[in-house]
Design a protein around this motif. Structure first.
Motif, PDB file in Angstrom:
ATOM      1  N   ALA A  38       4.281  11.290  -6.841  1.00 48.78           N
ATOM      2  CA  ALA A  38       5.396  10.433  -7.246  1.00 48.78           C
ATOM      3  C   ALA A  38       6.612  10.667  -6.358  1.00 48.78           C
ATOM      4  CB  ALA A  38       5.749  10.701  -8.714  1.00 48.78           C
ATOM      5  N   ALA A  39       6.894  11.951  -6.068  1.00 45.00           N
ATOM      6  CA  ALA A  39       8.035  12.270  -5.211  1.00 45.00           C
ATOM      7  C   ALA A  39       7.830  11.703  -3.813  1.00 45.00           C
ATOM      8  CB  ALA A  39       8.228  13.787  -5.157  1.00 45.00           C
ATOM      9  N   GLU A  40       6.608  11.831  -3.290  1.00 46.03           N
ATOM     10  CA  GLU A  40       6.310  11.305  -1.960  1.00 46.03           C
ATOM     11  C   GLU A  40       6.455   9.788  -1.930  1.00 46.03           C
ATOM     12  OE1 GLU A  40       2.638  11.861   1.113  1.00 46.03           O
ATOM     13  OE2 GLU A  40       2.173  10.877  -0.781  1.00 46.03           O
ATOM     14  N   LEU A  41       5.885   9.128  -2.919  1.00 46.65           N
ATOM     15  CA  LEU A  41       5.907   7.669  -2.953  1.00 46.65           C
ATOM     16  C   LEU A  41       7.333   7.145  -3.058  1.00 46.65           C
ATOM     17  CD1 LEU A  41       3.835   5.374  -2.894  1.00 46.65           C
ATOM     18  CD2 LEU A  41       3.857   5.383  -5.393  1.00 46.65           C
ATOM     19  N   ASP A  42       8.130   7.775  -3.901  1.00 43.46           N
ATOM     20  CA  ASP A  42       9.515   7.336  -4.063  1.00 43.46           C
ATOM     21  C   ASP A  42      10.337   7.632  -2.811  1.00 43.46           C
ATOM     22  OD1 ASP A  42       8.985   6.394  -6.610  1.00 43.46           O
ATOM     23  OD2 ASP A  42       9.608   8.247  -7.593  1.00 43.46           O
ATOM     24  N   ALA A  43      10.062   8.768  -2.167  1.00 44.81           N
ATOM     25  CA  ALA A  43      10.787   9.103  -0.939  1.00 44.81           C
ATOM     26  C   ALA A  43      10.491   8.093   0.169  1.00 44.81           C
ATOM     27  CB  ALA A  43      10.427  10.514  -0.476  1.00 44.81           C
ATOM     28  N   GLN A  44       9.276   7.569   0.195  1.00 44.83           N
ATOM     29  CA  GLN A  44       8.892   6.578   1.198  1.00 44.83           C
ATOM     30  C   GLN A  44       9.294   5.162   0.799  1.00 44.83           C
ATOM     31  OE1 GLN A  44       7.499   7.150   4.182  1.00 44.83           O
ATOM     32  NE2 GLN A  44       7.457   9.355   3.864  1.00 44.83           N
ATOM     33  N   GLY A  45       9.753   4.992  -0.438  1.00 39.59           N
ATOM     34  CA  GLY A  45      10.117   3.662  -0.925  1.00 39.59           C
ATOM     35  C   GLY A  45       8.909   2.746  -1.057  1.00 39.59           C
ATOM     36  N   GLY A  46       7.765   3.349  -1.353  1.00 38.26           N
ATOM     37  CA  GLY A  46       6.534   2.567  -1.375  1.00 38.26           C
ATOM     38  C   GLY A  46       5.966   2.259  -2.740  1.00 38.26           C
ATOM     39  N   ARG A  47       6.678   2.601  -3.797  1.00 41.14           N
ATOM     40  CA  ARG A  47       6.102   2.440  -5.138  1.00 41.14           C
ATOM     41  C   ARG A  47       5.789   0.980  -5.450  1.00 41.14           C
ATOM     42  NH1 ARG A  47       5.232   5.384  -9.410  1.00 41.14           N
ATOM     43  NH2 ARG A  47       6.223   7.169  -8.379  1.00 41.14           N
ATOM     44  N   GLU A  48       6.701   0.082  -5.170  1.00 38.80           N
ATOM     45  CA  GLU A  48       6.474  -1.329  -5.486  1.00 38.80           C
ATOM     46  C   GLU A  48       5.283  -1.880  -4.705  1.00 38.80           C
ATOM     47  OE1 GLU A  48       8.866  -5.634  -5.418  1.00 38.80           O
ATOM     48  OE2 GLU A  48       9.951  -3.746  -5.126  1.00 38.80           O
ATOM     49  N   LEU A  49       5.170  -1.487  -3.433  1.00 37.94           N
ATOM     50  CA  LEU A  49       4.064  -1.968  -2.612  1.00 37.94           C
ATOM     51  C   LEU A  49       2.729  -1.469  -3.165  1.00 37.94           C
ATOM     52  CD1 LEU A  49       3.896  -2.118   1.237  1.00 37.94           C
ATOM     53  CD2 LEU A  49       2.004  -1.145  -0.068  1.00 37.94           C
ATOM     54  N   VAL A  50       2.637  -0.167  -3.473  1.00 36.57           N
ATOM     55  CA  VAL A  50       1.381   0.398  -3.973  1.00 36.57           C
ATOM     56  C   VAL A  50       1.037  -0.188  -5.335  1.00 36.57           C
ATOM     57  CG1 VAL A  50       0.200   2.526  -4.668  1.00 36.57           C
ATOM     58  CG2 VAL A  50       1.646   2.503  -2.624  1.00 36.57           C
ATOM     59  N   ALA A  51       2.044  -0.402  -6.170  1.00 33.03           N
ATOM     60  CA  ALA A  51       1.791  -1.024  -7.473  1.00 33.03           C
ATOM     61  C   ALA A  51       1.258  -2.436  -7.303  1.00 33.03           C
ATOM     62  CB  ALA A  51       3.073  -1.034  -8.310  1.00 33.03           C
ATOM     63  N   GLY A  52       1.783  -3.149  -6.315  1.00 33.61           N
ATOM     64  CA  GLY A  52       1.289  -4.501  -6.048  1.00 33.61           C
ATOM     65  C   GLY A  52      -0.148  -4.494  -5.570  1.00 33.61           C
ATOM     66  N   VAL A  53      -0.510  -3.533  -4.716  1.00 30.92           N
ATOM     67  CA  VAL A  53      -1.894  -3.415  -4.258  1.00 30.92           C
ATOM     68  C   VAL A  53      -2.806  -3.085  -5.435  1.00 30.92           C
ATOM     69  CG1 VAL A  53      -3.493  -2.052  -2.854  1.00 30.92           C
ATOM     70  CG2 VAL A  53      -1.290  -2.770  -1.904  1.00 30.92           C
ATOM     71  N   HIS A  54      -2.341  -2.224  -6.325  1.00 29.69           N
ATOM     72  CA  HIS A  54      -3.143  -1.876  -7.505  1.00 29.69           C
ATOM     73  C   HIS A  54      -3.426  -3.110  -8.352  1.00 29.69           C
ATOM     74  CE1 HIS A  54      -3.457  -0.384 -11.776  1.00 29.69           C
ATOM     75  NE2 HIS A  54      -4.476   0.216 -11.199  1.00 29.69           N
ATOM     76  N   ARG A  55      -2.431  -3.968  -8.519  1.00 29.40           N
ATOM     77  CA  ARG A  55      -2.650  -5.199  -9.299  1.00 29.40           C
ATOM     78  C   ARG A  55      -3.682  -6.091  -8.615  1.00 29.40           C
ATOM     79  NH1 ARG A  55       3.003  -4.599 -10.002  1.00 29.40           N
ATOM     80  NH2 ARG A  55       3.443  -6.000  -8.236  1.00 29.40           N
ATOM     81  N   ARG A  56      -3.641  -6.169  -7.297  1.00 22.08           N
ATOM     82  CA  ARG A  56      -4.630  -6.967  -6.555  1.00 22.08           C
ATOM     83  C   ARG A  56      -6.005  -6.307  -6.567  1.00 22.08           C
ATOM     84  NH1 ARG A  56      -1.455  -6.601  -1.261  1.00 22.08           N
ATOM     85  NH2 ARG A  56      -3.378  -7.423  -0.301  1.00 22.08           N
ATOM     86  N   PHE A  57      -6.024  -4.995  -6.688  1.00 20.15           N
ATOM     87  CA  PHE A  57      -7.277  -4.253  -6.701  1.00 20.15           C
ATOM     88  C   PHE A  57      -8.063  -4.494  -7.991  1.00 20.15           C
ATOM     89  CE2 PHE A  57      -9.348  -0.345  -8.258  1.00 20.15           C
ATOM     90  CZ  PHE A  57     -10.284  -0.116  -7.256  1.00 20.15           C
ATOM     91  N   LEU A  58      -7.388  -4.679  -9.098  1.00 21.82           N
ATOM     92  CA  LEU A  58      -8.065  -4.743 -10.398  1.00 21.82           C
ATOM     93  C   LEU A  58      -9.130  -5.836 -10.484  1.00 21.82           C
ATOM     94  CD1 LEU A  58      -5.152  -3.909 -12.871  1.00 21.82           C
ATOM     95  CD2 LEU A  58      -7.040  -2.428 -12.109  1.00 21.82           C
ATOM     96  N   PRO A  59      -8.860  -7.087 -10.109  1.00 22.86           N
ATOM     97  CA  PRO A  59      -9.940  -8.080 -10.149  1.00 22.86           C
ATOM     98  C   PRO A  59     -11.061  -7.770  -9.162  1.00 22.86           C
ATOM     99  CG  PRO A  59      -7.954  -9.018  -9.155  1.00 22.86           C
ATOM    100  CD  PRO A  59      -7.558  -7.715  -9.758  1.00 22.86           C
ATOM    101  N   LEU A  60     -10.715  -7.165  -8.029  1.00 27.80           N
ATOM    102  CA  LEU A  60     -11.744  -6.764  -7.065  1.00 27.80           C
ATOM    103  C   LEU A  60     -12.599  -5.644  -7.661  1.00 27.80           C
ATOM    104  CD1 LEU A  60     -12.524  -7.641  -4.188  1.00 27.80           C
ATOM    105  CD2 LEU A  60     -11.153  -5.714  -3.332  1.00 27.80           C
ATOM    106  N   ASN A  61     -11.959  -4.760  -8.403  1.00 28.52           N
ATOM    107  CA  ASN A  61     -12.687  -3.686  -9.065  1.00 28.52           C
ATOM    108  C   ASN A  61     -13.687  -4.247 -10.073  1.00 28.52           C
ATOM    109  OD1 ASN A  61     -13.104  -0.817  -9.752  1.00 28.52           O
ATOM    110  ND2 ASN A  61     -12.145  -1.357 -11.688  1.00 28.52           N
ATOM    111  N   ALA A  62     -13.288  -5.267 -10.818  1.00 30.88           N
ATOM    112  CA  ALA A  62     -14.207  -5.882 -11.782  1.00 30.88           C
ATOM    113  C   ALA A  62     -15.420  -6.471 -11.070  1.00 30.88           C
ATOM    114  CB  ALA A  62     -13.479  -6.958 -12.574  1.00 30.88           C
TER     115      ALA A  62
END
Length: 266
Positions: free
Chosen positions: A131-155
């Motif tokens: 969490a500290a790494e992700l926030d330091a890189q400012g990447g949380r929103e991007l990774v969360a967006g990829v996770h949302r796109r990943f879910l239907p692919l996971n199904a």
């Protein structure tokens, strides 16, 4: 930025083997894991990545990668943990031993094999570091967006894996796939290939935030190439870098990075 981390070249900064590591865990490791707490200066530095891996430059700290690798691989030898992110095995062994002193990892033997696995305490520490790494890189929103796109692919992937393992018959809706119906298997492989193509841009977006996400699509494609050569175990096998194993690790990587569990995906 070239990742650098402390290497315990001086035996005076770490406890001797056989001593009580829990009460003598080195302050230099504490400074790495909790940066800025005491301003400790590392006694020695060097690159810790295996040069033959072609991944000398990454954004993530090798200490974080070591603990995170234990989470992703589940149970592995020191070399197995080091291989996950192409780290120096000698460095990884030091971090694992000191992590054991903190109660973050445990070493055990099972069915004639031995290896490292994470504890609940390590799981919490790993998520804190990620969490500290992700926030330091400012990447949380991007990774969360990829996770949302990943879910239907996971199904879709899970459905393909079910069809790979099960081929219903008139008398048994849960009959195992014996892989003698080439048309059936070809349709499943076609689905897996389509999923693999869609994995590429997801990984590219993840890597733009943190380069530790690199490699999933390449590993998946390599496993699928084995499947196309009728090496069926590379689709869902254990103990090899199968499509299923790669997918499980990617899913766990996303969940861990975002501090989620599978119940949050329902």
């Amino acid at each position: 930025t070239t990742a650098r981390c402390v290497f315990f070249a001086d035996a005076s900064v770490r406890p001797a083997k056989g001593s009580n590591r829990r009460s003598h865990a080195p302050e230099v490791l504490r400074a790495l894991i909790h940066p800025g707490t005491d301003g400790a200066t590392a006694p020695a530095e060097r690159h810790l990545f295996r040069q033959d891996a072609g991944m000398a430059e990454v954004a993530s700290d090798p200490t974080l990668l070591t603990l995170h690798a234990v989470r992703l691989v589940g149970f592995a030898s020191t070399h197995g943990v080091a291989a996950r992110f192409h780290l120096d095995p000698a460095f990884v062994e030091e971090i694992l031993l000191d992590g054991q002193a903190y109660g973050w990892v445990t070493h055990s033997e099972f069915a004639g094999t031995s290896g490292w696995s994470l504890t609940d305490r390590d799981r919490a520490e790993n998520e804190r570091q990620l969490a500290a790494e992700l926030d330091a890189q400012g990447g949380r929103e991007l990774v969360a967006g990829v996770h949302r796109r990943f879910l239907p692919l996971n199904a879709r992937f899970l459905e393909a894996m079910t069809r790979w393992q099960i081929q219903p018959t008139p008398g048994d809706s849960m009959a195992s796939n014996d892989h003698t119906d080439f048309r059936w298997d070809d349709r499943v492989i076609s689905s897996l290939k389509s999923i693999g193509r869609q994995l590429v841009p997801l990984e590219a977006d993840l890597v733009s935030a943190l380069t530790r996400f690199a490699g999933y699509s390449g590993r998946y494609t390599a496993a699928l190439a084995h499947v196309e050569r009728f090496e069926h175990e590379w689709a869902d096998g254990l103990g090899i870098d199968s499509c299923h194993l790669v997918w499980i690790q990617l899913h766990e990587d996303l969940l861990a990075s975002l501090g989620l569990d599978r119940a949050d995906e329902v």
